[in-house]
Design a protein around this motif. Structure first.
Motif, PDB file in Angstrom:
ATOM      1  N   ALA A 282      67.602 -30.717  36.726  1.00 14.72           N
ATOM      2  CA  ALA A 282      68.737 -30.061  37.368  1.00 14.72           C
ATOM      3  C   ALA A 282      68.545 -29.816  38.862  1.00 14.72           C
ATOM      4  O   ALA A 282      69.505 -29.924  39.631  1.00 14.72           O
ATOM      5  CB  ALA A 282      69.037 -28.733  36.670  1.00 14.72           C
ATOM      6  N   ARG A 283      67.342 -29.470  39.274  1.00 16.97           N
ATOM      7  CA  ARG A 283      67.112 -29.096  40.676  1.00 16.97           C
ATOM      8  C   ARG A 283      67.580 -30.166  41.659  1.00 16.97           C
ATOM      9  O   ARG A 283      68.397 -29.876  42.544  1.00 16.97           O
ATOM     10  CB  ARG A 283      65.640 -28.760  40.903  1.00 16.97           C
ATOM     11  N   PRO A 284      67.122 -31.420  41.548  1.00 23.68           N
ATOM     12  CA  PRO A 284      67.581 -32.410  42.537  1.00 23.68           C
ATOM     13  C   PRO A 284      69.067 -32.740  42.419  1.00 23.68           C
ATOM     14  O   PRO A 284      69.729 -33.010  43.417  1.00 23.68           O
ATOM     15  CB  PRO A 284      66.713 -33.636  42.256  1.00 23.68           C
TER      16      PRO A 284
ATOM     17  N   PRO B 142      72.868 -18.996  48.431  1.00 23.02           N
ATOM     18  CA  PRO B 142      71.965 -19.879  47.697  1.00 23.02           C
ATOM     19  C   PRO B 142      72.214 -19.815  46.189  1.00 23.02           C
ATOM     20  O   PRO B 142      72.759 -18.832  45.680  1.00 23.02           O
ATOM     21  CB  PRO B 142      70.570 -19.333  48.030  1.00 23.02           C
ATOM     22  N   ILE B 143      71.856 -20.875  45.517  1.00 29.57           N
ATOM     23  CA  ILE B 143      71.954 -20.937  44.059  1.00 29.57           C
ATOM     24  C   ILE B 143      70.538 -20.931  43.511  1.00 29.57           C
ATOM     25  O   ILE B 143      69.659 -21.615  44.026  1.00 29.57           O
ATOM     26  CB  ILE B 143      72.701 -22.208  43.620  1.00 29.57           C
ATOM     27  N   HIS B 144      70.325 -20.153  42.474  1.00 30.17           N
ATOM     28  CA  HIS B 144      68.991 -20.037  41.873  1.00 30.17           C
ATOM     29  C   HIS B 144      69.052 -20.463  40.415  1.00 30.17           C
ATOM     30  O   HIS B 144      70.024 -20.180  39.716  1.00 30.17           O
ATOM     31  CB  HIS B 144      68.496 -18.595  41.945  1.00 30.17           C
ATOM     32  N   LEU B 145      68.012 -21.143  39.976  1.00 36.01           N
ATOM     33  CA  LEU B 145      67.846 -21.456  38.560  1.00 36.01           C
ATOM     34  C   LEU B 145      66.893 -20.401  38.015  1.00 36.01           C
ATOM     35  O   LEU B 145      65.732 -20.359  38.390  1.00 36.01           O
ATOM     36  CB  LEU B 145      67.262 -22.867  38.373  1.00 36.01           C
ATOM     37  N   ILE B 146      67.389 -19.549  37.139  1.00 35.91           N
ATOM     38  CA  ILE B 146      66.616 -18.403  36.650  1.00 35.91           C
ATOM     39  C   ILE B 146      66.344 -18.568  35.164  1.00 35.91           C
ATOM     40  O   ILE B 146      67.199 -19.020  34.409  1.00 35.91           O
ATOM     41  CB  ILE B 146      67.395 -17.094  36.903  1.00 35.91           C
TER      42      ILE B 146
END
Length: 68
Positions: free
Chosen positions: A53-55, A31-35
């Motif tokens: 960025a998320r979508p 998984p990729i996380h936006l931190i």
């Protein structure tokens, strides 16, 4: 031989310039996380970026999701 993340080589694989030779040994996608740094209140610029960025990330990386 080299080891790349799938998204790094996807265009070359689709074009036939590269091929996957050890497909049976590929790892499951991670998984990729936006931190971001925790703060009492998130700056509006950060919230706008995350909402933007998320979508886009989800759409761009959906083609690499394993088939059900």
């Amino acid at each position: 031989m080299t080891r790349l993340f799938h998204y790094q080589a996807a265009e070359a694989i689709q074009a036939g310039a590269l091929q996957i030779v050890l497909e049976d040994l590929e790892l499951e996608p991670a998984p990729i996380h936006l931190i971001h740094a925790a703060r009492r209140q998130m700056p509006l610029k950060m919230r706008c970026f995350l909402d933007f960025a998320r979508p886009k990330l989800r759409q761009a990386l959906s083609r690499f999701a394993p088939a059900p």
